[in-house]
Motif scaffolding. Structure first.
Motif, PDB file in Angstrom:
ATOM      1  N   ARG A 179       2.379  33.006   2.807  1.00 19.44           N
ATOM      2  CA  ARG A 179       3.214  34.119   2.356  1.00 19.44           C
ATOM      3  C   ARG A 179       4.464  34.259   3.215  1.00 19.44           C
ATOM      4  O   ARG A 179       5.031  35.338   3.309  1.00 19.44           O
ATOM      5  N   PHE A 180       4.850  33.204   3.839  1.00 21.59           N
ATOM      6  CA  PHE A 180       5.998  33.245   4.736  1.00 21.59           C
ATOM      7  C   PHE A 180       7.243  33.759   4.011  1.00 21.59           C
ATOM      8  O   PHE A 180       7.519  33.355   2.882  1.00 21.59           O
ATOM      9  N   PRO A 181       8.053  34.647   4.625  1.00 19.11           N
ATOM     10  CA  PRO A 181       7.925  35.200   5.974  1.00 19.11           C
ATOM     11  C   PRO A 181       7.237  36.561   6.018  1.00 19.11           C
ATOM     12  O   PRO A 181       7.446  37.316   6.952  1.00 19.11           O
ATOM     13  N   PHE A 182       6.452  36.906   4.990  1.00 20.11           N
ATOM     14  CA  PHE A 182       5.792  38.204   4.953  1.00 20.11           C
ATOM     15  C   PHE A 182       4.391  38.085   5.545  1.00 20.11           C
ATOM     16  O   PHE A 182       3.710  37.078   5.347  1.00 20.11           O
ATOM     17  N   VAL A 183       3.961  39.126   6.231  1.00 17.62           N
ATOM     18  CA  VAL A 183       2.634  39.140   6.829  1.00 17.62           C
ATOM     19  C   VAL A 183       2.210  40.593   6.987  1.00 17.62           C
ATOM     20  O   VAL A 183       3.039  41.485   7.172  1.00 17.62           O
ATOM     21  N   LYS A 184       0.913  40.809   6.885  1.00 18.01           N
ATOM     22  CA  LYS A 184       0.333  42.117   7.176  1.00 18.01           C
ATOM     23  C   LYS A 184      -0.322  42.061   8.540  1.00 18.01           C
ATOM     24  O   LYS A 184      -1.093  41.147   8.831  1.00 18.01           O
TER      25      LYS A 184
ATOM     26  N   LEU B  23      18.666  34.227  12.109  1.00 18.03           N
ATOM     27  CA  LEU B  23      18.722  32.893  11.507  1.00 18.03           C
ATOM     28  C   LEU B  23      17.604  32.686  10.493  1.00 18.03           C
ATOM     29  O   LEU B  23      17.819  32.105   9.417  1.00 18.03           O
ATOM     30  N   VAL B  24      16.401  33.159  10.826  1.00 14.40           N
ATOM     31  CA  VAL B  24      15.272  32.996   9.905  1.00 14.40           C
ATOM     32  C   VAL B  24      15.510  33.786   8.625  1.00 14.40           C
ATOM     33  O   VAL B  24      15.198  33.329   7.527  1.00 14.40           O
ATOM     34  N   GLU B  25      16.073  34.992   8.738  1.00 13.71           N
ATOM     35  CA  GLU B  25      16.334  35.803   7.553  1.00 13.71           C
ATOM     36  C   GLU B  25      17.364  35.144   6.650  1.00 13.71           C
ATOM     37  O   GLU B  25      17.298  35.259   5.419  1.00 13.71           O
ATOM     38  N   GLU B  26      18.320  34.434   7.238  1.00 13.71           N
ATOM     39  CA  GLU B  26      19.363  33.793   6.444  1.00 13.71           C
ATOM     40  C   GLU B  26      18.900  32.465   5.855  1.00 13.71           C
ATOM     41  O   GLU B  26      19.379  32.050   4.799  1.00 13.71           O
ATOM     42  N   HIS B  27      17.989  31.783   6.535  1.00 10.60           N
ATOM     43  CA  HIS B  27      17.555  30.442   6.103  1.00 10.60           C
ATOM     44  C   HIS B  27      16.032  30.412   6.058  1.00 10.60           C
ATOM     45  O   HIS B  27      15.376  29.712   6.844  1.00 10.60           O
ATOM     46  N   THR B  28      15.440  31.171   5.144  1.00  8.94           N
ATOM     47  CA  THR B  28      13.985  31.287   5.069  1.00  8.94           C
ATOM     48  C   THR B  28      13.332  29.975   4.660  1.00  8.94           C
ATOM     49  O   THR B  28      12.313  29.569   5.228  1.00  8.94           O
ATOM     50  N   VAL B  29      13.892  29.290   3.671  1.00 13.58           N
ATOM     51  CA  VAL B  29      13.297  28.049   3.178  1.00 13.58           C
ATOM     52  C   VAL B  29      13.323  26.972   4.263  1.00 13.58           C
ATOM     53  O   VAL B  29      12.340  26.263   4.490  1.00 13.58           O
ATOM     54  N   ILE B  30      14.455  26.859   4.947  1.00 11.95           N
ATOM     55  CA  ILE B  30      14.567  25.861   6.017  1.00 11.95           C
ATOM     56  C   ILE B  30      13.608  26.195   7.156  1.00 11.95           C
ATOM     57  O   ILE B  30      12.964  25.304   7.734  1.00 11.95           O
ATOM     58  N   ALA B  31      13.481  27.482   7.486  1.00 12.65           N
ATOM     59  CA  ALA B  31      12.575  27.890   8.559  1.00 12.65           C
ATOM     60  C   ALA B  31      11.126  27.571   8.208  1.00 12.65           C
ATOM     61  O   ALA B  31      10.358  27.107   9.064  1.00 12.65           O
TER      62      ALA B  31
ATOM     63  N   PHE C 213       5.712  34.265  15.445  1.00 12.67           N
ATOM     64  CA  PHE C 213       5.964  35.655  15.803  1.00 12.67           C
ATOM     65  C   PHE C 213       7.419  36.032  15.527  1.00 12.67           C
ATOM     66  O   PHE C 213       7.709  37.121  15.022  1.00 12.67           O
ATOM     67  N   VAL C 214       8.338  35.131  15.851  1.00 13.50           N
ATOM     68  CA  VAL C 214       9.750  35.410  15.614  1.00 13.50           C
ATOM     69  C   VAL C 214      10.067  35.400  14.126  1.00 13.50           C
ATOM     70  O   VAL C 214      10.886  36.180  13.649  1.00 13.50           O
ATOM     71  N   SER C 215       9.391  34.539  13.362  1.00 12.87           N
ATOM     72  CA  SER C 215       9.779  34.316  11.977  1.00 12.87           C
ATOM     73  C   SER C 215       9.157  35.303  11.005  1.00 12.87           C
ATOM     74  O   SER C 215       9.770  35.636   9.989  1.00 12.87           O
ATOM     75  N   LEU C 216       7.931  35.764  11.277  1.00 14.38           N
ATOM     76  CA  LEU C 216       7.242  36.601  10.309  1.00 14.38           C
ATOM     77  C   LEU C 216       7.927  37.942  10.159  1.00 14.38           C
ATOM     78  O   LEU C 216       8.486  38.497  11.109  1.00 14.38           O
TER      79      LEU C 216
END
Length: 223
Positions: free
Chosen positions: A86-91, A33-41, A158-161
């Motif tokens: 930098r959502f949803p990217f993280v190092k 769901l997060v991958e499909e709706h990044t802006v909403i998440a 944790f789920v979203s990044l």
């Protein structure tokens, strides 16, 4: 009784396995769901962090929660908010991300110790064994506080990044490009959520372990 305790142990193991599969399936679905709706998440997580901060302030002013722990929790959520830049990217080596992980553990330990001491103090003041303390929060209230104010935001992050932030959204193969052109560019990029990556790694690890023991999947047996 000899057989019934064995049945109880077997049922506990089976129930634990089903619970683990249910949690893994839920994490996988949330990552999708997060991958499909990044802006909403991102908008939802940002508002969730602000709402938790407001709730912490209300608990401190109205219910007289300790000021030091409240300030620590608010600062922790401010740090969590920094991960949204930098959502949803993280190092995984990002100092801000590592600080967030440490703050989750510190908050859990300090709040657990606070409620434990409050419970001991409340039961020391009662005169009879059958009396119950009146101003002590119940188990449901404590569990709800931990779930909403301590664990919810870190778990959602944790789920979203994304776990594969080195993969650019434009780096797709030919099949993805052709599919995207046919669907009006609605295909997702090659990035993968952290929880989804962990679930895929666990599934691959179990499959490799089974292959090492000589077990084969049904489709492999036909070869």
């Amino acid at each position: 009784m000899w057989i019934l305790p064995l049945v109880g142990y077997l049922g506990s193991v089976v129930g634990f396995c089903f619970l683990t599969l249910a949690i893994a399936s839920g994490l996988y679905y949330l990552s999708e769901l997060v991958e499909e709706h990044t802006v909403i998440a991102k908008r939802f997580l940002t508002r969730l962090i602000y709402s938790t901060i407001v709730l912490q302030i209300l608990l401190c002013t109205v219910d007289r929660f300790p000021l030091f722990l409240t300030v620590l929790s608010i600062l922790s959520h401010v740090v969590y908010l920094g991960n949204m830049r930098r959502f949803p990217f993280v190092k995984l080596t990002d100092p801000l991300f590592l600080t967030s992980c440490v703050l989750v553990l510190i908050n859990h330990y300090l709040w657990f110790r606070h409620f434990s001491h409050e419970q001991e103090r409340s039961y020391q003041n009662i005169s009879s064994y059958y009396d119950t303390p009146s101003n002590h929060p119940s188990f449901t209230e404590i569990a709800s506080y931990f779930g909403l104010c301590v664990w919810l935001v870190p778990f959602a992050l944790f789920v979203s990044l994304s776990a594969s932030d080195n993969v650019l959204p434009t780096m797709t193969d030919n099949s993805d490009v052709s599919g995207a052109s046919g669907l009006g560019g609605s295909r997702r990029s090659g990035r993968q959520g952290m929880a989804k990556a962990l679930v895929d790694s666990l599934v691959a690890g179990v499959a490799n372990a089974g292959a090492g023991l000589g077990w084969k999947r049904p489709d492999d047996r036909l070869d």
